[in-house]
Enzyme design. Structure first.
Site, short mmCIF file in Angstrom:
data_model
loop_
_atom_site.label_atom_id
_atom_site.label_comp_id
_atom_site.label_asym_id
_atom_site.label_seq_id
_atom_site.Cartn_x
_atom_site.Cartn_y
_atom_site.Cartn_z
N HIS A 264 49.04 51.44 50.31
CA HIS A 264 48.12 50.58 49.69
C HIS A 264 48.93 49.81 48.79
CE1 HIS A 264 44.27 51.18 47.05
NE2 HIS A 264 44.20 50.11 47.74
N LYS B 153 40.81 49.81 55.37
CA LYS B 153 41.32 51.07 55.05
C LYS B 153 41.37 52.11 56.06
CE LYS B 153 40.95 49.48 50.75
NZ LYS B 153 42.38 49.36 49.86
N ASP C 235 46.64 43.85 48.99
CA ASP C 235 46.03 45.17 49.31
C ASP C 235 46.78 46.20 49.79
OD1 ASP C 235 43.80 46.85 48.26
OD2 ASP C 235 43.12 46.90 50.35
N ARG D 21 33.27 52.53 48.29
CA ARG D 21 33.55 53.70 49.23
C ARG D 21 33.21 55.10 48.88
NH1 ARG D 21 38.25 54.96 48.54
NH2 ARG D 21 38.90 53.56 46.87
N TYR E 181 29.24 48.73 53.25
CA TYR E 181 29.91 48.24 52.23
C TYR E 181 31.39 48.02 52.70
CZ TYR E 181 33.61 48.52 48.44
OH TYR E 181 34.64 48.16 47.76
N CYS F 272 42.93 48.77 39.88
CA CYS F 272 43.82 48.93 39.07
C CYS F 272 44.80 47.84 38.83
CB CYS F 272 44.78 50.20 39.36
SG CYS F 272 43.66 51.82 38.81
N SER G 297 42.67 51.78 43.54
CA SER G 297 41.84 50.78 43.71
C SER G 297 41.38 50.34 42.37
CB SER G 297 40.67 51.65 44.39
OG SER G 297 40.88 51.85 45.74
N ARG H 96 32.52 42.05 44.78
CA ARG H 96 33.66 41.56 45.26
C ARG H 96 33.44 40.21 45.88
NH1 ARG H 96 38.18 45.47 45.95
NH2 ARG H 96 37.59 47.23 44.93
P1 GTP Z 1 41.36 47.18 45.13
O1 GTP Z 1 40.94 45.85 45.73
O2 GTP Z 1 40.38 47.93 44.70
O3 GTP Z 1 42.36 47.85 45.76
O4 GTP Z 1 41.90 46.61 43.57
P2 GTP Z 1 43.06 46.02 43.00
O5 GTP Z 1 44.46 46.94 42.82
O6 GTP Z 1 43.41 44.60 43.84
O7 GTP Z 1 42.58 45.64 41.63
P3 GTP Z 1 42.36 44.22 40.69
O8 GTP Z 1 43.51 43.47 40.64
O9 GTP Z 1 41.39 43.64 41.39
O10 GTP Z 1 41.99 44.61 39.25
C1 GTP Z 1 40.65 45.36 38.98
C2 GTP Z 1 40.59 45.28 37.46
O11 GTP Z 1 41.65 45.50 36.64
C3 GTP Z 1 39.94 43.89 37.24
O12 GTP Z 1 38.80 44.10 36.49
C4 GTP Z 1 41.30 43.21 36.33
O13 GTP Z 1 40.66 42.37 35.41
C5 GTP Z 1 41.69 44.64 35.85
N1 GTP Z 1 43.35 44.08 35.60
C6 GTP Z 1 44.10 43.64 36.50
N2 GTP Z 1 45.54 43.60 35.92
C7 GTP Z 1 45.16 43.99 34.72
C8 GTP Z 1 46.28 44.06 33.51
O14 GTP Z 1 47.52 43.63 33.83
N3 GTP Z 1 45.89 44.35 32.34
C9 GTP Z 1 44.45 45.10 32.21
N4 GTP Z 1 43.97 45.36 31.08
N5 GTP Z 1 43.51 44.88 33.20
C10 GTP Z 1 44.10 44.51 34.24
C1 SPV Z 2 39.72 49.53 47.61
O1 SPV Z 2 38.95 50.14 47.34
O2 SPV Z 2 41.02 50.09 47.56
C2 SPV Z 2 39.62 48.35 48.08
C3 SPV Z 2 38.11 47.71 48.37
O3 SPV Z 2 40.63 47.55 48.29
S1 SPV Z 2 37.74 48.36 49.77
O4 SPV Z 2 38.26 47.70 51.04
O5 SPV Z 2 35.91 48.39 49.64
O6 SPV Z 2 37.98 49.76 50.14
MN MN Z 3 42.43 48.53 48.02
#
Ligand code: GTP
Ligand code: SPV
Ligand code: MN
Length: 586
Positions: free
Chosen positions: A236, A216, A283, A70, A207, A260, A258, A375
């Protein structure tokens, strides 16, 4: 021109956009499997998609190296009054912006097909759902929208009002000119929202978050403005169903910035025996107060656009099982035998990899084979723990809301708020280290209230007030409990103190039992913390995980006082009082 649809307003807009962008032809998407296969085949023919030998009906592709995330600095909220965009958004006068857009979009689809995508965010018959139509010149976008939304004929049939969104990669084609593999315009990107007119214009990027306008742009930025006006919340947040060993089920929503941990928590495989998790969404959540006074949530999306790196059979087996077929992988690495790979999947990089740049991968380069923000796109229905209630038009009742970020220090593993207003302060106070999901520096701590900093379509101060207002719509006993969590606290050795992933079920168990008034807690200055957590079978430094450092916290409060000043009169007095009380307790 033949009328494309039976919706006169839609036809008029399509004609207007076609006159502006001058595409070679116009195509109305029906959302069928046949259409998906045909467009995917065209992308294979063009060398954009590589079919994966190891995953049926799945494709690998990689983007332009500068179109991977983004672009927050190019994202605009164009409300009539600058004040309504607030201090956290980029703003331009709508009339001025419309002029810029007219110039940008003039002829921008020359030589390309204009795809018209009618879609619905949320179950087709839900009172909470909203419709959109995306016009795009990117077949990649069409395919992703098919996986991410309820798209095509049926959406069109149910549609009355719709949010128009136009998207262009911003690269017109001359006759007989060969197309780029990933056309985009990295030096001229604009992600523009008109919250009052409920309109989206996106230029120059292919993207996900910039180009899949239902996500978003509609579900969060325009959605939050709709929610403010209509009395609901666009967030979110993931939504998960949690069932205890006795068979009792509750729903939890959680906002993390994001990359996290939302997808991971939403699909979590509990390490605690007897506990079960089902996934409603990973999400975005749209929430309103139901007729019984409780808060109900739907997931407006129908698929996942999830972070690949770090996803493995150990960390997130349910995600791994979701994308075994019918998936699109963007910017991951490609293996010699036609499968995908990324850092954190298993062990070290296999030999013969093609990197996300489309080049032979050299592990000695020290660079990752997959882009950190690579992704997967896949339909939610393929998730082995997909919750059938995700299709319930009324949504699911939420018992607890979590706010969390990446915080190496200060924030304990978990704390419970004293009240709704205190919980709103927890959300407003969220800070997190930046990630690769947005262009810019990674690992820099920044304020990200409610994990909505890049996604709030109006003045964030008014958004805080709207959250407080939501709490007044019902009685305290019916409102979800609010928690702050932090999976990312580090010890003096620089390592994570908490194992995370499946072990987060231990924290969820405490939350579940708190919402049943069973688990005990101790009152601290910052909130209630568990008297005991179920830590059977793991060894963790509980003291460090829950340590509340008074000096750190006084600094935290100072930082928040300063940050909240930016919102001036828009910052609610009630939150000011909450923050003052926190300071006093410390
Ligand atoms: P967006 O799609 O960007 O909104 O992200 P999201 O909040 O869905 O994040 P996602 O669950 O994909 O996690 C992103 C990164 O954080 C990945 O590389 C995971 O491996 C890492 N992660 C997720 N949960 C944990 C956790 O409980 N502990 C740790 N150390 N890392 C984590
Ligand atoms: C984020 O960045 O929080 C996402 C991925 O969930 S995107 O849809 O590309 O913004
Ligand atoms: Mn997101």
């Amino acid at each position: 021109m033949n009328k494309l649809t039976s919706n006169p307003k839609l036809n008029r807009w399509i004609e207007e956009m076609a006159a502006l962008t001058r595409p070679k032809n116009i195509y109305l998407c029906d959302g069928s499997e046949e259409e998906y296969k045909r467009l995917a085949h065209e992308l294979v023919q063009a060398g954009v998609f590589v079919p994966l030998q190891k995953k049926p009906n799945s494709f690998w592709c990689h983007s332009h190296p500068d179109d991977v995330a983004r672009v927050e600095e190019n994202t605009f909220i164009c409300s009539k009054d600058k004040e309504d965009a607030g201090p956290t958004n980029n703003w331009k006068d709508p009339a001025e912006m419309r002029q810029i857009l007219q110039t940008l979009f003039s002829g921008c689809m020359e030589g390309r097909t204009m795809y018209v995508i009618p879609y619905c965010m949320g179950p087709l018959t839900s009172p909470l759902s909203r419709f959109g139509v995306e016009i795009t010149d990117s077949p990649y976008v069409v395919l992703n929208m098919k996986l991410m939304t309820r798209m095509g004929k049926e959406a069109l049939a149910h549609m009355k009002e719709f949010v128009p969104g136009i998207h262009s990669v911003g690269v017109p084609l001359k006759p007989h000119e060969k197309d780029l593999k990933w056309p985009c315009n990295p030096h001229n990107r604009w992600i523009v929202h008109f919250p009052e007119d409920r309109e989206i214009w996106s230029f120059g990027s292919g993207y996900g978050g910039n180009a899949l306008l239902g996500k978003k742009c509609l579900a969060l930025r325009i959605g939050s403005a709709m929610g403010r006006d209509e009395g609901w919340l666009a967030e979110h947040m993931l939504i998960l169903g949690l069932t205890n060993p006795e068979g009792e089920k509750k729903y939890i929503a959680a906002a993390f910035p994001s990359a996290c941990g939302k997808t991971n928590l939403a699909m979590l495989k509990p390490t605690l025996p007897g506990w079960k998790i089902e996934c409603v969404g990973d999400d975005i959540a749209w929430m309103r107060i139901g007729s019984d006074g409780r808060l109900y949530a739907i997931n407006p999306e129908a698929g996942y656009f999830g972070v690949a790196p770090g996803t493995s059979m150990k960390t997130n087996p349910n995600a791994m099982l979701t994308f075994t077929k019918n998936a699109i992988f963007t910017n991951v690495a490609l293996t010699e035998d036609g499968d995908v790979w990324w850092e954190g999947m298993d062990g070290s990089a296999p030999a013969g990899l093609t990197s996300w740049l489309g080049e032979p991968y050299d592990p000695a380069s020290g660079k990752p084979a997959a882009h950190p923000n690579s992704r997967f796109t896949v339909s939610a229905k393929q998730c082995p723990i997909y919750d059938k209630e995700a299709e319930n038009p009324e949504g699911v009742p939420i018992s607890a809301i979590l706010f969390g970020g990446r915080r190496a220090s200060t924030l304990p593993l978990i704390a419970e708020s004293f009240s709704w207003a205190h919980g709103v302060l927890l959300g407003a106070s969220l800070s997190s280290e930046t990630t690769a999901a947005a262009k810019g520096e990674v690992g820099k701590l920044r304020h990200d209230p409610f994990a909505m900093l890049p996604f709030c379509g109006y003045n964030m101060g008014d958004y805080f007030a709207h959250w407080l207002e939501m709490g007044r719509k019902t009685t305290a006993d019916k409102l979800p409990h609010i928690y702050s969590v932090n999976w990312f606290r580090k010890g003096s050795d620089g390592k994570f103190l908490w194992p995370g992933f499946g072990d987060n079920s231990r924290v969820l168990k405490w939350i579940f039992e708190r919402t049943s008034h069973k688990a005990k807690a101790t009152k601290t200055a910052i909130g209630y913390v568990p008297d005991s957590l179920d830590l059977q079978g793991i060894h963790v430094d509980v003291k460090s995980l829950f340590h509340i450092d008074r000096e750190e916290w006084l600094q935290e409060v100072d930082g928040l006082e300063e940050y909240f000043q930016r919102f001036g009169e828009h910052f609610p007095m009630e939150l000011k009082l909450e923050l003052a009380q926190l300071k006093k307790r410390l």
